[in-house]
Design a protein around this motif. Structure first.
Motif, short mmCIF file in Angstrom:
data_model
loop_
_atom_site.label_atom_id
_atom_site.label_comp_id
_atom_site.label_asym_id
_atom_site.label_seq_id
_atom_site.Cartn_x
_atom_site.Cartn_y
_atom_site.Cartn_z
N SER A 305 51.10 -31.80 104.54
CA SER A 305 52.06 -32.90 104.46
C SER A 305 52.27 -33.53 105.83
O SER A 305 52.33 -34.76 105.96
N SER A 326 54.39 -39.99 104.08
CA SER A 326 54.14 -38.65 103.55
C SER A 326 55.25 -38.21 102.63
O SER A 326 55.01 -37.60 101.59
N LEU A 327 56.49 -38.54 102.99
CA LEU A 327 57.63 -38.14 102.16
C LEU A 327 57.68 -38.92 100.85
O LEU A 327 57.90 -38.35 99.78
N GLU A 328 57.42 -40.23 100.92
CA GLU A 328 57.60 -41.09 99.73
C GLU A 328 56.38 -41.10 98.83
O GLU A 328 56.50 -41.14 97.61
N SER A 331 53.55 -36.41 99.38
CA SER A 331 53.99 -35.02 99.38
C SER A 331 54.68 -34.66 98.08
O SER A 331 55.41 -35.47 97.49
N PHE A 334 58.56 -31.12 100.21
CA PHE A 334 58.79 -31.62 101.57
C PHE A 334 60.14 -31.11 102.06
O PHE A 334 61.13 -31.83 102.07
N LEU A 339 59.77 -32.01 107.55
CA LEU A 339 60.11 -33.32 108.08
C LEU A 339 60.10 -33.31 109.60
O LEU A 339 59.54 -34.21 110.24
N SER A 342 56.49 -32.88 110.81
CA SER A 342 55.73 -34.10 110.58
C SER A 342 56.05 -35.15 111.64
O SER A 342 55.15 -35.83 112.15
#
Length: 807
Positions: A305, A326-328, A331, A334, A339, A342
């Protein structure tokens, strides 16, 4: 630990903070409720066979949990991991390290290194990905210019660097210098005339064919997984699916080389999506250096991620946008520490790329803009129109591309990937060369379209007639279009049609192909066209309601470059359905922080319009096309079905194959494995009660039996297998028994047969389950796997359930 690889029921109850599930209490009393169907159980027969004897003459019990076999707890290719099992495994490992850290200095050092290993691995991912991205940018720029000519001072210089220090450049042709020679000038000695044009034309097409042929040949011969964007597969892998080799060393090497070749060939593709794949390959390879990540699939996906965020960071120079992407977008799991890591990895990657300075402008952003006039509130109307265009284009592109890719899969076209790439390359090069806006690379085109015209610009897009205004001001007032600008608008219209068609055909071929830059190019062209049209309206119709009150005659009201930027965001959002991360990437990409509101309006409008025309973005559509077992976390399950409607087996089907906790022989287990293809087997108390005890994975059972047969003589097909805590004393004439309780999941997730399927789907999404057992008053009825849920959802949506290809 009595049960390696699994935690107790009390431990597993807190394995996630997202959902709380009440365990099912097994009723072991004498009450017998008849289940809807009979279950088949496997019970062995006691046949004497020689084996290793203990001191009292009885065969020695083989207890594998004391010495776990290598490979137990791992997964086969094209299977889904058990997130809860992996999380429990990591918790047990962490507790063991923590409990021992006070025993010695060595144990304390091991504890400290384990705590900092996560930060170290993402640091290495950022450094490695940033260095590779810089090399890709420099190589692609040089090879793109190689299609036009060569530098006499050094063939390794691209055109910009070749003319960097030349004192013989002119204002009109600032990118030309005596050191840079076109192929026509080298061959014919002339830069103009029909023969020189034909030579340059043929050279352009020949280089494009060479680059694309090398790219598709390397992919086909050495790394078939190196083709395409990679983001659909990365999303599937991060959801828990295993694709061996997709993130391996050969894939990284070939993807890096062929990405440079594919981008340089002039095909309608970008390098941004493949850079996410490259960064994830780096993360996967570096994970093997750390035991914590090498042996735990869930922990490895935390690094992947962070690697996905690194890929977007080095692709656009947008570290914050990479983390949000990556979050939205990609992944599946997460947590907060991912976070932070990343963000740290994206920062390191951006710093590394900035140190390399591949663009030669000492900036991290790819398309730096500096507009001279602010936007007005009434301009939100054309910005929303661009959002509508982006949404319509995104929905139509997704449908057209999926239809073309399905045609490629179901016809003979898919049998000739090299020929397809060469044909598309020839068509692209032949049609692109006559138009200057399609001949240049997509990145150069977007930079040209984002540009705000000033007095020092010699671009055709800035060629206006009757230029007036303050000579000391860099900006130009609104002015009438010249014939040259009108011709440029016609060329842009042709370029828009060309980009739309060729992007549909190109995305999905057997070469590395990203979608970000082509989608942005389509939107930037449409935005620039609308911006110039608005500028001419403001000049000729300045008394309209839309312009009166804020745009006076002779003022600089409209900025066509801003419209191009908003159009690029709208089309990219319509194709990928990104929102927050898209806006952040765009303002990091351009440095235009004050234009967030227009970008937000266009992004949200494009997503609403695209969702109204089709719920799937391009990546979700390719996941469904390829049949990956991906359970979308954003979707909703609104059908009123029960667990008994989805579980296997159904009424009238063969009964469920199970194991009993005692009385099963090695031969019976091997026969069950040979005659079925299930990934695991439930364990029950007895054929009569059918009370659930646990669940055993097929791979663990195979490895444990094979390991026992190698380590102990006398273990044969008649040896009994016990999944119980206490085992009966063996008699002297029996074969050596096996105790395999340690490989059994003692607390498998269960639901009742009357549980609503929306709850079951929610459990699978939030816990990442690979299977769930169905019971009735504590008695086993069936099993529900992720594949069963995906097939059921496809049936409810009137789609073909057989498109789910993998278990």
């Amino acid at each position: 630990m009595n049960n390696p690889g699994y935690c107790s029921e009390a431990d597993c109850s807190t394995a996630t903070d997202t959902v709380e599930i009440t365990g099912v209490t097994l009723d072991c009393s004498g009450t017998e409720d008849s289940p809807p169907m009979r279950l088949e159980s496997i019970a062995g027969h006691d046949t004497p066979e020689g084996g290793m004897m203990a001191a009292n003459g009885a065969p020695k019990m083989m207890d594998l949990p004391d010495e776990p076999a290598p490979g137990v707890g791992t997964y086969e290719d094209f299977n889904t991991i058990d997130w809860v099992r992996e999380k429990c495994k990591d918790r047990d490992r962490h507790r063991e390290i923590t409990s021992r850290k006070k025993e010695s200095i060595c144990a304390w050092i091991i504890s400290i290194s384990d705590a900092f290993s996560g930060w170290l691995v993402v640091l290495l991912v950022g450094l490695m990905s940033g260095a590779l991205a810089g090399a890709i940018d420099i190589s692609a720029h040089w090879m793109t210019d190689l299609k036009d000519g060569v530098c006499l001072d050094g063939f390794w210089f691209n055109q910009e660097h070749c003319c960097w220090s030349s004192n013989e450049t002119t204002f009109q042709e600032r990118d030309r210098c005596p050191q840079w020679k076109s192929w026509a000038e080298l061959i014919t000695g002339s830069t103009s005339g029909p023969f020189a044009y034909i030579v340059n034309y043929l050279s352009y097409v020949s280089w494009a064919l060479l680059f694309s042929f090398l790219a598709v040949s390397l992919v086909r011969a050495f790394a078939p997984y190196a083709c395409g964007s990679g983001i659909p597969e990365i999303k599937t892998i991060l959801s828990g699916f295993i694709i061996r080799g997709y993130l391996g060393k050969w894939t990284l090497l070939i993807k890096t080389l062929t990405l440079v070749l594919a981008v340089s060939s002039g095909l309608s593709l970008g390098k941004e999506g493949p850079l996410v794949h490259v960064a994830c390959c780096c993360g996967n390879i570096l994970c093997h250096l750390f035991t914590k990540y090498r042996t735990n699939e869930a922990k490895r996906r935390e690094v992947l991620s962070a690697a996905a965020a690194v890929g977007v960071s080095v692709a656009f120079g947008a570290p914050i946008g990479g983390v949000l992407f990556s979050l939205e977008e990609v992944s599946y799991y997460f947590p907060l520490k991912t976070l932070w890591r990343s963000f740290f990895a994206a920062l390191v990657a951006a710093f590394t790329l900035r140190s390399i300075n591949p663009f030669g402008n000492s900036r991290l952003v790819l398309f730096y803009v500096e507009f001279h006039s602010p936007w007005h509130l009434l301009e939100l109307v054309p910005f929303i129109l661009l959002g509508i265009f982006g949404g319509i284009w995104g929905a139509l592109f997704t449908r057209a591309n999926i239809a073309w890719c399905r045609c490629r899969k179901t016809t003979r076209l898919g049998h000739y990937p090299v020929l397809e790439v060469l044909v598309v390359t020839v068509v692209t090069a032949v049609l692109a060369f006559p138009n200057p806006f399609t001949r240049m690379s997509s990145s150069e085109l977007i930079s040209e379209l984002f540009n705000d015209c000033s007095r020092l610009d010699s671009s055709k897009l800035c060629d206006f007639s009757n230029v007036t205004g303050d000579p000391f001001s860099g900006a130009l007032v609104d002015r009438p279009a010249s014939k040259s600008l009108t011709l440029a608008m016609v060329e842009l219209c042709l370029a828009l049609i060309f980009k739309m068609i060729m992007t549909v055909v190109t995305f999905g071929m057997k070469v590395p192909s990203g979608l970000f830059i082509p989608s942005m190019a389509v939107g930037a062209i449409a935005g620039r066209l609308l911006g110039v049209a608005m500028e001419q309206l403001a000049y000729y119709q300045h008394d309209w309601v839309l312009f009166s009150g804020w745009c006076s005659p002779g003022a600089n009201c409209i900025t066509p470059g801003l419209y191009a930027m908003v159009g690029a965001a709208a089309c990219l959002g319509g194709v990928t359905r990104m929102t927050v991360s898209l806006v952040v990437i765009m303002f990091e990409l351009t440095g235009g922080l004050e234009y967030i509101v227009p970008l937000m309006a266009a992004a949200m409008t494009s997503k609403w319009v695209a969702d109204a025309l089709g719920r799937e973005g391009i990546y979700e559509a390719h996941i469904r096309l390829n049949g990956y077992p991906f359970l979308e976390a954003k979707g909703e399950f609104s059908h009123k079905t029960l667990a008994m409607d989805v579980m296997q087996p159904r009424r009238g089907y063969p009964p469920l194959s199970v194991l009993t906790q005692s009385g099963v022989t090695v031969g019976d287990a091997q026969a069950l494995i040979a005659n079925t293809s299930y990934s695991g087997f439930p364990v029950v108390i007895s054929p009569e009660s059918q009370r659930l005890v646990g669940f055993v994975l097929r791979r663990d059972l195979i490895i444990s039996i094979e390991n026992a047969q190698k380590r102990q003589e006398g273990v044969g097909s008649t040896s009994q297998i016990f999944f119980t805590e206490c085992t009966p004393p063996p008699s002297p004439d029996e074969s050596a028994p096996l105790k395999l309780r340690g490989i059994m999941d003692l607390s498998p997730f269960t639901v009742t047969d009357l549980t609503a399927m929306d709850i079951v789907v929610d459990i699978f999404r939030k816990l990442g389950l690979r299977q769930c057992l169905v019971t009735h008053n504590g008695r086993l009825l069936g099993i529900i796997t992720k594949k069963d849920i995906l097939k059921h959802m496809a049936q409810m949506a009137n789609q073909d359930p057989d498109t789910i290809l993998f278990n």
